[in-house]
Write a protein that holds these residues in place. Sequence first.
Motif, PDB file in Angstrom:
ATOM      1  N   LYS A  76       0.837  -1.207   0.000  1.00  0.00           N
ATOM      2  CA  LYS A  76       0.000   0.000   0.000  1.00  0.00           C
ATOM      3  C   LYS A  76       0.868   1.251   0.000  1.00  0.00           C
ATOM      4  O   LYS A  76       0.637   2.190  -0.774  1.00  0.00           O
ATOM      5  CB  LYS A  76      -0.918   0.000   1.226  1.00  0.00           C
ATOM      6  CG  LYS A  76      -1.790   1.242   1.348  1.00  0.00           C
ATOM      7  CD  LYS A  76      -2.644   1.191   2.601  1.00  0.00           C
ATOM      8  CE  LYS A  76      -3.456   2.477   2.760  1.00  0.00           C
ATOM      9  NZ  LYS A  76      -4.278   2.456   3.993  1.00  0.00           N
ATOM     10  N   TYR A 158      -5.507   2.172  -3.687  1.00  0.00           N
ATOM     11  CA  TYR A 158      -4.855   1.660  -2.477  1.00  0.00           C
ATOM     12  C   TYR A 158      -4.792   2.746  -1.403  1.00  0.00           C
ATOM     13  O   TYR A 158      -4.847   2.454  -0.214  1.00  0.00           O
ATOM     14  CB  TYR A 158      -3.431   1.188  -2.804  1.00  0.00           C
ATOM     15  CG  TYR A 158      -3.393  -0.071  -3.623  1.00  0.00           C
ATOM     16  CD1 TYR A 158      -3.386  -1.324  -3.026  1.00  0.00           C
ATOM     17  CD2 TYR A 158      -3.382  -0.014  -5.025  1.00  0.00           C
ATOM     18  CE1 TYR A 158      -3.354  -2.485  -3.782  1.00  0.00           C
ATOM     19  CE2 TYR A 158      -3.348  -1.172  -5.788  1.00  0.00           C
ATOM     20  CZ  TYR A 158      -3.333  -2.401  -5.166  1.00  0.00           C
ATOM     21  OH  TYR A 158      -3.305  -3.546  -5.924  1.00  0.00           O
ATOM     22  N   LYS A 165      -9.208  -3.370  -2.930  1.00  0.00           N
ATOM     23  CA  LYS A 165      -7.756  -3.244  -2.750  1.00  0.00           C
ATOM     24  C   LYS A 165      -7.358  -3.562  -1.312  1.00  0.00           C
ATOM     25  O   LYS A 165      -6.389  -4.294  -1.073  1.00  0.00           O
ATOM     26  CB  LYS A 165      -7.285  -1.832  -3.126  1.00  0.00           C
ATOM     27  CG  LYS A 165      -7.615  -1.430  -4.555  1.00  0.00           C
ATOM     28  CD  LYS A 165      -7.023  -2.386  -5.572  1.00  0.00           C
ATOM     29  CE  LYS A 165      -7.352  -1.952  -6.983  1.00  0.00           C
ATOM     30  NZ  LYS A 165      -6.924  -2.936  -7.994  1.00  0.00           N
ATOM     31  N   LEU A 169      -4.937  -6.849   0.429  1.00  0.00           N
ATOM     32  CA  LEU A 169      -3.660  -6.579   1.069  1.00  0.00           C
ATOM     33  C   LEU A 169      -3.340  -7.681   2.075  1.00  0.00           C
ATOM     34  O   LEU A 169      -4.212  -8.101   2.841  1.00  0.00           O
ATOM     35  CB  LEU A 169      -3.687  -5.223   1.786  1.00  0.00           C
ATOM     36  CG  LEU A 169      -3.650  -3.978   0.890  1.00  0.00           C
ATOM     37  CD1 LEU A 169      -3.901  -2.728   1.730  1.00  0.00           C
ATOM     38  CD2 LEU A 169      -2.304  -3.866   0.167  1.00  0.00           C
ATOM     39  N   LEU A 179       0.542  -9.057  -5.522  1.00  0.00           N
ATOM     40  CA  LEU A 179       0.696  -7.612  -5.332  1.00  0.00           C
ATOM     41  C   LEU A 179       2.050  -7.117  -5.825  1.00  0.00           C
ATOM     42  O   LEU A 179       2.157  -5.989  -6.313  1.00  0.00           O
ATOM     43  CB  LEU A 179       0.503  -7.257  -3.859  1.00  0.00           C
ATOM     44  CG  LEU A 179      -0.955  -7.277  -3.388  1.00  0.00           C
ATOM     45  CD1 LEU A 179      -1.037  -7.077  -1.886  1.00  0.00           C
ATOM     46  CD2 LEU A 179      -1.770  -6.214  -4.109  1.00  0.00           C
TER      47      LEU A 179
END
Length: 239
Positions: A76, A158, A165, A169, A179
């Motif tokens: 992120k 993000y 999103k 994560l 990712l």
Amino acid sequence: MDNKDEQIQILECFKNQISLTWNSSCAEDFRQCFLFVKDFSVWIKCLDAIPQSILLKSSINECAIANLFCSQGLYKQAMASLRLCLEHCLYAIQLSSDDFSFRRWKAGQEDMKWASITDSEFGIFGKTFIRAYAPEFEDRSSELNRTAINVYRECSEYIHGNYSKLNCLPGQNEFNQELLSKYISCFQSIAYLISISLVIRFKEFIIESKMLITLEQPIMHNIDMLPEVQLLYSKDGDE
């Protein structure tokens, strides 16, 4: 365990994440992200004298930080820095063609507006802008604008807490191959946009300053297949 020991433990976890990243099947593509930082640094040295270089330097800092975050599994945060890298570079290019707005920004009277940068008519990828600096790239206007808008949106999701999103994560200290691949894909789009936008805006400057040879590797490494770029270097060789 005191705070110092906790922090040391966290750093050990990050070391493990870095190892997992570089031992993954994406390692070679990820290496290209680091090589781009070197390419970008050549551009910044060549453009150091322009007043807007402060934004270019901020852009490359965010680029390097994004790579570091990603290698540690902080996906992120990596996407947030990647978006800043794109924003600051493209804003530098926009302000380099508008001294009035640059002076207002420098005085704290004007802020960056993404919608203005990507305006279909007067933004830096609009035909009006491209025609003024490098008309041979004019037919790429729509493609470049679309790519910029899409990758900016992807990174922003993000940052703004888009459910899909956040839901994908990983937990703390977890490596995620998908990712990492997504980051590399966004990075490749941004490296392309930065490289071509710098060529478009500063083509005349780098030719007159005889910097084409200095910038050959950064340009050819990132956008060498474009016929406009091939023509640029073939003309230089004929002179």
